[in-house]
Design an enzyme around this catalytic site. Structure first.
Site, PDB file in Angstrom:
ATOM      1  N   LYS A  41      25.396  66.269 -30.677  1.00 52.56           N
ATOM      2  CA  LYS A  41      24.757  65.938 -31.971  1.00 52.56           C
ATOM      3  C   LYS A  41      25.265  66.760 -33.159  1.00 52.56           C
ATOM      4  O   LYS A  41      24.595  66.870 -34.179  1.00 52.56           O
ATOM      5  CB  LYS A  41      23.211  66.037 -31.893  1.00 52.56           C
ATOM      6  CG  LYS A  41      22.581  65.340 -30.728  1.00 52.56           C
ATOM      7  CD  LYS A  41      23.166  64.003 -30.401  1.00 52.56           C
ATOM      8  CE  LYS A  41      22.912  62.950 -31.460  1.00 52.56           C
ATOM      9  NZ  LYS A  41      23.713  61.705 -31.132  1.00 52.56           N
ATOM     10  N   HIS A 100      31.650  68.145 -24.397  1.00 50.24           N
ATOM     11  CA  HIS A 100      30.557  68.986 -24.907  1.00 50.24           C
ATOM     12  C   HIS A 100      30.481  70.299 -24.122  1.00 50.24           C
ATOM     13  O   HIS A 100      29.503  71.041 -24.247  1.00 50.24           O
ATOM     14  CB  HIS A 100      29.212  68.265 -24.762  1.00 50.24           C
ATOM     15  CG  HIS A 100      29.007  67.134 -25.721  1.00 50.24           C
ATOM     16  ND1 HIS A 100      29.399  67.190 -27.026  1.00 50.24           N
ATOM     17  CD2 HIS A 100      28.409  65.923 -25.550  1.00 50.24           C
ATOM     18  CE1 HIS A 100      29.068  66.047 -27.636  1.00 50.24           C
ATOM     19  NE2 HIS A 100      28.477  65.270 -26.761  1.00 50.24           N
ATOM     20  N   SER A 130      18.340  66.031 -34.438  1.00 52.59           N
ATOM     21  CA  SER A 130      19.142  64.869 -34.048  1.00 52.59           C
ATOM     22  C   SER A 130      19.059  64.659 -32.528  1.00 52.59           C
ATOM     23  O   SER A 130      18.920  63.531 -32.050  1.00 52.59           O
ATOM     24  CB  SER A 130      20.596  65.115 -34.477  1.00 52.59           C
ATOM     25  OG  SER A 130      21.401  64.029 -34.139  1.00 52.59           O
ATOM     26  N   MET A 224      31.147  53.941 -40.983  1.00 57.89           N
ATOM     27  CA  MET A 224      31.103  54.024 -39.518  1.00 57.89           C
ATOM     28  C   MET A 224      29.889  53.293 -38.945  1.00 57.89           C
ATOM     29  O   MET A 224      29.965  52.674 -37.896  1.00 57.89           O
ATOM     30  CB  MET A 224      31.093  55.494 -39.076  1.00 57.89           C
ATOM     31  CG  MET A 224      32.477  56.127 -39.103  1.00 57.89           C
ATOM     32  SD  MET A 224      32.476  57.843 -38.538  1.00 57.89           S
ATOM     33  CE  MET A 224      31.861  57.707 -36.862  1.00 57.89           C
ATOM     34  N   PHE A 247      22.443  54.787 -32.461  1.00 56.45           N
ATOM     35  CA  PHE A 247      23.094  56.082 -32.452  1.00 56.45           C
ATOM     36  C   PHE A 247      23.292  56.623 -33.878  1.00 56.45           C
ATOM     37  O   PHE A 247      23.048  57.784 -34.163  1.00 56.45           O
ATOM     38  CB  PHE A 247      24.449  55.944 -31.733  1.00 56.45           C
ATOM     39  CG  PHE A 247      25.347  57.101 -31.942  1.00 56.45           C
ATOM     40  CD1 PHE A 247      25.209  58.245 -31.176  1.00 56.45           C
ATOM     41  CD2 PHE A 247      26.315  57.082 -32.944  1.00 56.45           C
ATOM     42  CE1 PHE A 247      26.010  59.347 -31.396  1.00 56.45           C
ATOM     43  CE2 PHE A 247      27.127  58.177 -33.171  1.00 56.45           C
ATOM     44  CZ  PHE A 247      26.969  59.302 -32.386  1.00 56.45           C
TER      45      PHE A 247
HETATM   46  P1  A3P Z   1      21.644  62.333 -37.063  1.00 51.78           P
HETATM   47  O1  A3P Z   1      20.935  62.044 -35.790  1.00 51.78           O
HETATM   48  O2  A3P Z   1      21.118  63.536 -37.770  1.00 51.78           O
HETATM   49  O3  A3P Z   1      21.712  61.146 -37.963  1.00 51.78           O
HETATM   50  P2  A3P Z   1      27.333  63.272 -32.235  1.00 51.78           P
HETATM   51  O4  A3P Z   1      28.428  62.314 -32.564  1.00 51.78           O
HETATM   52  O5  A3P Z   1      27.810  64.649 -31.942  1.00 51.78           O
HETATM   53  O6  A3P Z   1      26.429  62.714 -31.194  1.00 51.78           O
HETATM   54  O7  A3P Z   1      26.477  63.473 -33.571  1.00 51.78           O
HETATM   55  C1  A3P Z   1      25.641  62.458 -34.032  1.00 51.78           C
HETATM   56  C2  A3P Z   1      25.097  62.852 -35.386  1.00 51.78           C
HETATM   57  O8  A3P Z   1      26.151  62.730 -36.356  1.00 51.78           O
HETATM   58  C3  A3P Z   1      23.993  61.905 -35.842  1.00 51.78           C
HETATM   59  O9  A3P Z   1      23.170  62.679 -36.709  1.00 51.78           O
HETATM   60  C4  A3P Z   1      24.807  60.857 -36.583  1.00 51.78           C
HETATM   61  O10 A3P Z   1      24.046  60.061 -37.453  1.00 51.78           O
HETATM   62  C5  A3P Z   1      25.772  61.775 -37.335  1.00 51.78           C
HETATM   63  N1  A3P Z   1      26.972  61.071 -37.814  1.00 51.78           N
HETATM   64  C6  A3P Z   1      27.759  60.191 -37.162  1.00 51.78           C
HETATM   65  N2  A3P Z   1      28.742  59.769 -37.964  1.00 51.78           N
HETATM   66  C7  A3P Z   1      28.575  60.391 -39.151  1.00 51.78           C
HETATM   67  C8  A3P Z   1      29.283  60.353 -40.403  1.00 51.78           C
HETATM   68  N3  A3P Z   1      30.337  59.589 -40.582  1.00 51.78           N
HETATM   69  N4  A3P Z   1      28.819  61.130 -41.409  1.00 51.78           N
HETATM   70  C9  A3P Z   1      27.726  61.926 -41.247  1.00 51.78           C
HETATM   71  N5  A3P Z   1      27.019  61.995 -40.078  1.00 51.78           N
HETATM   72  C10 A3P Z   1      27.450  61.237 -39.057  1.00 51.78           C
END
Ligand code: A3P
Length: 287
Positions: A41, A100, A130, A224, A247
């Site tokens: 996250k 991870h 998150s 995205m 997600f």
């Molecule tokens: P939130 O749950 O706070 O929205 P990971 O990829 O490590 O699982 O992290 C997921 C987190 O990154 C989520 O946070 C997701 O929404 C956020 N995320 C994914 N793409 C993103 C982007 N382009 N810009 C900012 N945050 C992003």
């Protein structure tokens, strides 16, 4: 049905990951491979998309050739989903991989071949927030409710992939010894182009101003979220149930304030000071 955690080499992890530990730890990286490593996250998928765009000179079509989980496979889940160990082993180098795993449990072949490792860290409160929301969707992890218990579990490292504190500190301490680029989610949010340029330089690429802006736009949260090849909507349903929530949640800095009470924040802060007292790593102050 919720999954269970167990402990492998001191790290709490989903039982289905632990069951394949030998193959994961013995993953054979090759010279030139690139690893994106994070605590869950922390913006892993965001970095995956950025790296793929950089390596393909911002070519939107090429970067939509397959879902992000196939373009940049997740080592710990290779036995559970496509493309799988066999296909990844057969791919030509250089490959880009996601993990991870904490520093001390990264497959040693990455360090042996001096592979480039891009590490992304995100402040503890937002990571926890998150993760708490995400663990409602993750079927291989225990039910995260109630939040009060989750908070305690996070502080003890009793969540998937173990202690956030040890994870971010471990890579921070190793960053000068190994080939590690250490990036903060908050910096990426504040100045995406600057951080993308850092990543490009680390990967040996010089991006023009136009290309930099293009990559920043293609890897923005909004873009995205609407890109089925970047939003993880294809993730196997046995692992991630996105029938009600997706997600791509908010992608903000400071969302922890919607979840923590003032009292929980105070208690968390005191524990944070203690757990982070032995590192020089600092996150931007959150207002
Ligand atoms: P939130 O749950 O706070 O929205 P990971 O990829 O490590 O699982 O992290 C997921 C987190 O990154 C989520 O946070 C997701 O929404 C956020 N995320 C994914 N793409 C993103 C982007 N382009 N810009 C900012 N945050 C992003």
């Amino acid at each position: 049905m919720a999954g269970k955690l167990t402990v492998v080499e001191g790290m709490a992890v989903a039982e289905v990951v632990a069951a394949n530990w030998e193959q994961i730890y013995n993953f054979q990286a090759r010279p030139g491979d690139i690893l994106i490593d994070t605590y869950p996250k922390s913006g892993t998928t965001w970095m995956q998309e950025i790296v793929d765009l950089i390596l393909h000179d911002g070519d939107e079509q090429i970067c939509m050739r397959a879902p992000i989980s196939e373009r940049i496979p997740f080592i710990e889940l290779l036995h559970l989903m496509k493309p799988g160990f066999e296909e990844v082993n057969a791919r030509p180098s250089p490959r880009v991989l996601k993990s991870h795993l904490p520093y001390q449990l990264v497959p040693p072949s990455f360090w042996k071949h001096n592979c480039k490792v891009i590490y992304v860290a995100r402040n503890a409160r937002d990571t926890l927030t998150s993760f708490f929301h995400f663990d409602h969707l993750v079927l291989i992890h225990p039910d995260p409710e109630p939040f009060e218990d989750y908070l305690q579990r996070f502080m003890k490292g009793d969540v998937g992939w173990g202690s956030w504190y040890d994870h971010v500190k471990g890579f921070w301490a190793a960053r000068e010894k190994e080939n590690i680029l250490y990036i903060l989610f908050e910096d990426k949010k504040k100045n995406p182009s600057q951080e993308i340029q850092k990543v490009a330089k680390f990967l040996g690429k010089e991006l023009s101003e136009d290309l930099l802006l293009k990559i920043a736009k293609l890897s923005s949260f909004e873009h995205m979220k609407n890109n089925p090849m970047a939003n993880n909507s294809d993730f196997p349903k046995e692992i991630l149930d996105q029938s009600e929530k997706s997600f791509m949640r908010k992608g903000k800095v400071g969302d922890w304030k919607t979840l923590f009470t003032a009292q929980q924040n105070e208690m968390f802060e005191a524990d944070y000071e203690r757990q982070m007292s032995d590192t020089t790593l600092k996150f931007p102050k959150l207002k």
